[in-house]
Scaffold this motif. Structure first.
Motif, short mmCIF file in Angstrom:
data_model
loop_
_atom_site.label_atom_id
_atom_site.label_comp_id
_atom_site.label_asym_id
_atom_site.label_seq_id
_atom_site.Cartn_x
_atom_site.Cartn_y
_atom_site.Cartn_z
N GLY A 1 0.78 -1.23 0.00
CA GLY A 1 0.00 0.00 0.00
C GLY A 1 0.81 1.28 0.00
O GLY A 1 0.26 2.35 0.24
N VAL A 2 2.10 1.18 -0.28
CA VAL A 2 2.94 2.38 -0.33
C VAL A 2 2.82 3.00 -1.73
O VAL A 2 2.98 2.31 -2.75
N ARG A 3 2.58 4.28 -1.79
CA ARG A 3 2.51 4.98 -3.07
C ARG A 3 3.91 5.42 -3.45
O ARG A 3 4.61 6.07 -2.67
N VAL A 4 4.31 5.09 -4.67
CA VAL A 4 5.63 5.43 -5.18
C VAL A 4 5.45 6.33 -6.40
O VAL A 4 4.65 6.01 -7.29
N SER A 5 6.15 7.45 -6.45
CA SER A 5 6.00 8.37 -7.58
C SER A 5 7.36 8.77 -8.13
O SER A 5 8.36 8.81 -7.41
N ALA A 6 7.38 9.06 -9.42
CA ALA A 6 8.59 9.52 -10.11
C ALA A 6 8.33 10.92 -10.65
O ALA A 6 7.37 11.14 -11.40
N THR A 7 9.17 11.87 -10.28
CA THR A 7 9.07 13.25 -10.77
C THR A 7 10.33 13.59 -11.53
O THR A 7 11.44 13.41 -11.01
N ALA A 8 10.19 14.06 -12.75
CA ALA A 8 11.34 14.41 -13.56
C ALA A 8 12.11 15.56 -12.91
O ALA A 8 11.51 16.50 -12.39
N THR A 9 13.43 15.47 -12.92
CA THR A 9 14.23 16.55 -12.34
C THR A 9 14.06 17.84 -13.13
O THR A 9 14.31 18.93 -12.61
N SER A 10 13.61 17.72 -14.38
CA SER A 10 13.40 18.90 -15.23
C SER A 10 11.94 19.33 -15.27
O SER A 10 11.56 20.18 -16.08
N ALA A 11 11.10 18.75 -14.41
CA ALA A 11 9.66 19.04 -14.44
C ALA A 11 9.39 20.51 -14.16
O ALA A 11 10.07 21.15 -13.35
N LEU A 12 8.40 21.05 -14.86
CA LEU A 12 7.98 22.43 -14.62
C LEU A 12 7.21 22.50 -13.31
O LEU A 12 6.64 21.52 -12.85
N GLU A 13 7.20 23.68 -12.71
CA GLU A 13 6.43 23.86 -11.49
C GLU A 13 4.96 23.55 -11.76
O GLU A 13 4.39 23.94 -12.77
N TYR A 14 4.35 22.80 -10.86
CA TYR A 14 2.96 22.37 -10.94
C TYR A 14 2.70 21.30 -12.01
O TYR A 14 1.57 20.93 -12.25
N GLN A 15 3.76 20.83 -12.66
CA GLN A 15 3.53 19.81 -13.68
C GLN A 15 3.25 18.45 -13.06
O GLN A 15 2.59 17.61 -13.65
N GLY A 16 3.76 18.23 -11.86
CA GLY A 16 3.43 17.00 -11.16
C GLY A 16 4.29 15.83 -11.56
O GLY A 16 5.26 15.94 -12.30
N GLU A 17 3.91 14.67 -11.07
CA GLU A 17 4.69 13.47 -11.28
C GLU A 17 4.54 12.92 -12.68
O GLU A 17 3.53 13.14 -13.35
N ALA A 18 5.57 12.19 -13.13
CA ALA A 18 5.54 11.60 -14.46
C ALA A 18 4.89 10.23 -14.46
O ALA A 18 4.30 9.81 -15.45
N SER A 19 5.01 9.52 -13.34
CA SER A 19 4.39 8.20 -13.23
C SER A 19 4.30 7.84 -11.75
O SER A 19 4.95 8.47 -10.90
N SER A 20 3.48 6.86 -11.45
CA SER A 20 3.33 6.43 -10.07
C SER A 20 2.90 4.97 -10.03
O SER A 20 2.46 4.39 -11.03
N GLY A 21 3.04 4.38 -8.86
CA GLY A 21 2.63 3.00 -8.66
C GLY A 21 2.36 2.76 -7.20
O GLY A 21 2.53 3.66 -6.36
N GLN A 22 1.94 1.55 -6.86
CA GLN A 22 1.67 1.21 -5.47
C GLN A 22 2.17 -0.19 -5.20
O GLN A 22 2.04 -1.09 -6.04
N THR A 23 2.74 -0.38 -4.01
CA THR A 23 3.29 -1.69 -3.68
C THR A 23 2.19 -2.71 -3.44
O THR A 23 1.13 -2.39 -2.91
N ASP A 24 2.48 -3.96 -3.82
CA ASP A 24 1.55 -5.06 -3.59
C ASP A 24 1.86 -5.72 -2.25
O ASP A 24 2.65 -5.21 -1.44
N ALA A 25 1.25 -6.87 -2.01
CA ALA A 25 1.42 -7.56 -0.73
C ALA A 25 2.87 -7.96 -0.49
O ALA A 25 3.29 -8.08 0.68
N ALA A 26 3.64 -8.15 -1.56
CA ALA A 26 5.05 -8.53 -1.42
C ALA A 26 5.96 -7.32 -1.36
O ALA A 26 7.19 -7.47 -1.31
N GLY A 27 5.37 -6.10 -1.38
CA GLY A 27 6.17 -4.89 -1.33
C GLY A 27 6.70 -4.44 -2.67
O GLY A 27 7.43 -3.44 -2.74
N HIS A 28 6.33 -5.14 -3.75
CA HIS A 28 6.84 -4.80 -5.08
C HIS A 28 5.99 -3.69 -5.73
O HIS A 28 4.79 -3.62 -5.52
N TYR A 29 6.64 -2.86 -6.52
CA TYR A 29 5.95 -1.83 -7.28
C TYR A 29 6.55 -1.73 -8.67
O TYR A 29 7.67 -2.20 -8.93
#
Length: 401
Positions: free
Chosen positions: A276-304
């Motif tokens: 249930g952990v939310r994992v997000s990737a934000t580009a280092t070059s992202a514009l302000e307010y552009q937000g994350e580029a992708s996201s995922g959530q861990t499963d029961a085994a902790g994988h995302y």
């Protein structure tokens, strides 16, 4: 379908803006280890509020200038805003261009005319480009102020087609969005959802140079900027001119890269998978307010797994919504600035971006509001920010009791 797509896009965009503000834009520095910010979602009016009868009105006619030809400004929304930026009311004009903002309390207002359906450039009363320069319109109690007219201009427009290339097969992208940014990246102006055949049209812009951003949400396709650029800096600037249409601003989206990993916790002293952990990737070059580029959530085994990433550099955040563990950035960093960037190449999988999250401490209390005595505020939200970095740490609503 268009309305549903528009609502979805606005939900995502506003979510990204809110997340960006919460995670990266808070700049206050205090001597406490953490700063508590309390906001009321819905509550009683202030104790000193005095009811002001809304009996005034402001009315006028909006005309549209299309290459020097004036016509009634149908599909134009007129907004009344106070000097403190508080929205009061809005109305859409009729087929003759006439509008009437009523009922209004006596006071001073600034009026804005906007209309993405009509393709006009948004402007404030008396041709002002922004709120600060707008002319104030005053009304007294029960006054019917007439003749507050506006002449607006049809802006520039760009059109094109968004397709995808999957294993060499080119097909239309049916769930994509196109956003137009100013050339300096300071503002996001207009957006449109892509139609079922992959075509789009974005308008309502004054003359100038812009960057176009093509994006999908929660798909394996990598987002890109105008002329197949992976980032804003290298994107080609697109010229838009008032009253003209720039054709052929197309995009071919390809399958993006993937980041995977495992999240564990040491809540009881032993490293165990954390679901249930939310994992997000934000580009280092992202514009302000552009937000994350992708996201995922861990499963029961902790994988995302986070998919659909363009080639570039990203910073990864691990955020547990139940606040049982401390949120962290890769690798074991407390904020975006000190996080370790992860390099991603095209059509690749970057594995083993793992995290071990430690047990979190807690802060508790009671939120009250003075209104005819002391009473609990049942619908407030408490946010916790780092006093050193300003990063959003966690937050949650108050209990009903």
């Amino acid at each position: 379908m268009m309305l549903a797509g528009a609502l979805k896009q606005m939900k995502v965009v506003m979510g990204n803006i809110y997340r960006r503000i919460r995670e990266r834009s808070f700049a206050a520095a205090l001597t406490l280890t953490a700063l508590l910010v309390v906001g009321t979602l819905a509550g009683a009016a202030p104790a000193n509020a005095v009811a002001d009868p809304a009996t005034a009105s402001i009315s006028g006619i909006v005309t549209i200038d299309t290459g020097g030809v004036l016509s009634p400004g149908a599909d134009v929304q007129v907004y009344a805003v106070t000097a403190s930026h508080a929205w009061v009311t809005s109305v859409q004009n009729d087929a003759t261009g006439h509008y009437s903002l009523t009922p209004l309390p006596a006071g001073e207002y600034k009026l804005n005319s906007s209309g993405w359906q009509s393709g006009i450039i948004s402007e404030w009363y008396q041709d002002s480009p922004d709120f600060a320069a707008a002319t104030v319109v005053s009304v007294a109690n029960a006054q019917a102020r007439q003749g507050v007219d506006a002449q607006v201009t049809v802006g520039g427009k760009i059109t094109g087609t968004v397709t995808k290339n999957v294993d060499g097969v080119i097909t239309p992208v049916q769930s994509a969005y196109v956003t137009v940014y100013s050339a300096d990246g300071e503002a996001s102006f207009s957006w449109a959802s892509v139609k079922a055949d992959g075509t789009y049209s974005v308008g309502s812009r004054p003359s100038g140079d812009y960057v176009v951003y093509f994006q999908t949400f929660y798909s394996s396709l990598a987002n890109e900027y105008s002329r197949n650029a992976a980032d804003f800096t290298s994107a080609q600037r697109i010229a838009m001119r008032v009253g003209q249409t720039t054709l052929g601003i197309d995009a071919v989206l390809e399958t993006g890269s993937t980041i995977t990993g495992t999240v564990t916790s040491n809540i009881d002293g032993t490293a165990k998978p954390l679901a249930g952990v939310r994992v997000s990737a934000t580009a280092t070059s992202a514009l302000e307010y552009q937000g994350e580029a992708s996201s995922g959530q861990t499963d029961a085994a902790g994988h995302y797994s986070m998919i659909g990433l363009a080639a570039g550099s990203y910073k990864i955040r691990f955020y547990n919504t139940d606040s049982a563990v401390v949120s962290k950035w890769h690798t074991d960093a407390n904020d975006f600035a000190t996080a370790t960037a992860v390099a991603v190449t095209a059509h690749a999988t970057v594995p083993n971006i793992d995290a071990n999250l430690q047990a979190a401490s807690s802060i508790s209390g009671t939120v009250t509001q003075t209104f005819g005595g002391v009473a609990k505020v049942a619908r407030s939200y408490v946010d916790v920010y780092s006093a050193t970095s300003g990063d959003y740490i966690t937050g949650g609503p108050t209990a009903v009791d």
